[in-house]
Motif scaffolding. Structure first.
Motif: not given
Lengths: 382, 382
Positions: B329-353
């Motif tokens: 749809h011509d929309i630019a976002v960034r998906t995954g872990l954003h080079c910050s796996p520990y942030a995702h662990k903290f947020l409860g979104t690891f490892p899916a991102g």
């Protein structure tokens, strides 16, 4: 810009081909984003540009069997390689007499913690030719663990016979590193052979790319330790750098503006023909030497076999004094030690240094006329 | 470019202000040479640009008592600082829960040879607010030798109270490092205080400069070991890096094209007013959250106090799946872990991102309309 006769091309080639400026600007405006695999369209396009540029580089050096690691500068590349490869206590590292501080300061730093020796490859003081017979003897007397050679000197232009030196070194399994900052894109070189472990290039010099991108060519199977640790866009959960080459050595954002310019510059080199560029620079070198040699107050430090980088000493004046007068005549040169003190020690011009004149593809008759006028002024006022 | 709704500004701001593109191009065409003191006119002009840019940065951060070290990327800056400062065995290093791999991979590498501990600053899971009472306790229980804090998270935008954290840390003489990649030029910050030892910035993110230049602000009296050894244009005969700061940490050629763009971007920020830029981005953040929150299939990971970086989880789909549909749809976002796996662990979104949406000053109504349409499409097809 048009008013300055630019003879500082060994520091950075200037100007760049028009296509380089244009593509840097247009690509960065259209697609100046972080490259990434499997991300959005712009990111994928930036990634495709990077991968195409790697392929262009491998093609330029006739080595599709190898891979390209991008760094931000050749200095970073040399630091990465020298701190990454295994140099043990008791080893002997060979360098040319012409190495830049990017090599010698790094080796000096490594010697703080590792007790290894540094030997200098035998080069004839007059011709600046490498003495292969003596070098063979050197290697047989002290086995080389690593050989680092500037393909051409950034002080006097002397070209090293890297094939011969590295072939000899490989008899002892030495790790070979060639610093091609002054020759990549200028001297047509086939890097496909296994005798070349690491070939370092700087985009913004003889490759006519902008500042901000350098790197090296190596086998994809290398496994040295990284210099810089950080985000790679892949394997983010892994707290080690990914094992995959080149990504292991490319932490942080790629410089898309610089790589776009690099992409355009390699295409320009291929279109012009690397031999045509070499011949044009060689003719500019000939004109330069002819002019410099015509003045009795100038000692030209020549080499039998060199690129368009010529060092001079002026009777009665320091290099900085001459640089100052030339600058006032709108002539750009680089004076002093050129970050290569060992080269000046070898040439007998240490610590005073020299006035370095370096040409590119783009020097023209007006530059040479301006130079002749300024040198006449200096001679008359000496 | 005009066809893409760009919500990947946390990776790099895009587009840049028009003056940035223009000055990058014009300065590099006119004066794209190696900077140097006491060399030719173009070289002196390039040097003056660099020094002016340092002054502009110090002025932006209200800290004329400090100095600016330029690196090529913030990753290099963080690597330089973390490998340069003294971290001894038995020490405790504190980090925020949101650190980037440029910090955590480097620390992980350092732990290979130094036996130090890593503790995570206490942050409330819901509000993402730093718990200063708990942090004080943490420090008193395990003395901090070094504290590294992302000023704002590159995953969820949460802002850290760096003044409070570092004031507390300085009671224990901790070395303080703030990673301002997501806030420099966006959140008006006074870095003049001694509580700030190292403040890292990235040109190409919130500072709206091009890629190729980052760095840090520190006292001119720092004396940590360099990361990169090489030519400095001064003291070339010295095989140690010169003691002088910043030159000690700036081996190799400066990227004049990038620094020209940086010069223009800081002037643009000052002209617009940093508060105006912040308010504009904050309004774009508000619009973004409003849109995202209006969809039942989207979980927005919010913070009470944040910049325009918002992570989301979509019911029933991976972040990569959503990124793929948005890209179509011509929309630019960034998906995954954003080079910050520990942030995702903290947020409860690891490892899916997560799917990360990040705005800048330049997002417009068309972008938000396009986003709304695409999110409707996803909801309808879920």
């Amino acid at each position: 810009m048009s008013d300055i006769a630019y003879f500082d091309n060994a520091a950075t080639t200037f100007p760049k081909p028009e296509v380089v400026y244009r593509f840097m600007d247009s690509f960065y405006r259209e697609c100046g984003v972080n490259a990434g695999r499997g991300q959005h369209k712009l990111s994928a396009r930036a990634n495709a540009l990077i991968e195409e540029t790697r392929d262009l580089i491998l093609d330029l050096f006739h080595c599709s069997n190898k891979t390209v690691v991008f760094t931000k500068t050749a200095t970073e590349a040399l630091n990465l390689i020298l701190s990454g490869i295994t140099i043990n206590s008791g080893c002997t590292v060979y360098i040319s007499p012409f190495e830049h501080n990017a090599v010698t300061r790094m080796l000096h730093h490594l010697q703080d913690s590792i007790d290894f020796g540094i030997e200098v490859l035998e080069v004839d003081g007059d011709s600046k030719n490498y003495n292969m017979e003596e070098i063979s003897k050197q290697f047989s007397e002290k086995r080389p663990c690593c050989i680092i050679v500037s393909h051409a000197s950034n002080v006097c232009g002397a070209i090293a016979p890297i094939n011969e030196i590295f072939t000899e070194g490989k008899k002892y399994d030495a790790v070979t590193v060639v610093d091609m900052c002054q020759t990549a894109g200028l001297i047509d070189t086939d890097l496909s052979s296994d005798i070349f472990d690491y070939a370092v290039f700087e985009g913004h010099k003889t490759l006519y790319a902008p500042m901000g991108v350098g790197g090296f060519i190596c086998k994809a199977s290398i496994n040295i330790k990284p210099l810089i640790y950080g985000g790679t866009g892949i394997e983010s959960a892994n707290q080690n750098m990914p094992a995959e080459v080149p990504v292991k050595y490319e932490a942080g954002s790629h410089n898309i503006s610089a790589i776009a310019g690099f992409n355009a510059s390699i295409k320009w080199i291929k279109e012009k023909g690397i031999d045509h560029i070499y011949e044009t620079e060689f003719e500019n070198r000939r004109k330069l030497i002819e002019i410099l040699s015509s003045f009795d107050n100038i000692t030209v430090i020549n080499s039998d076999n060199g690129i368009g980088v010529i060092s001079c000493v002026f009777d009665g004046y320091s290099s900085d004094d001459i640089g100052y007068v030339l600058s006032n005549h709108d002539i750009a040169v680089r004076t002093g030690l050129h970050c290569s003190p060992y080269a000046h020690k070898f040439l007998g011009t240490f610590p005073a240094g020299t006035v370095r004149f370096s040409v590119s593809y783009f020097n023209n008759d007006k530059d040479f006329e301006k130079l002749t006028e300024a040198l006449k002024y200096i001679e008359e006022n000496s």
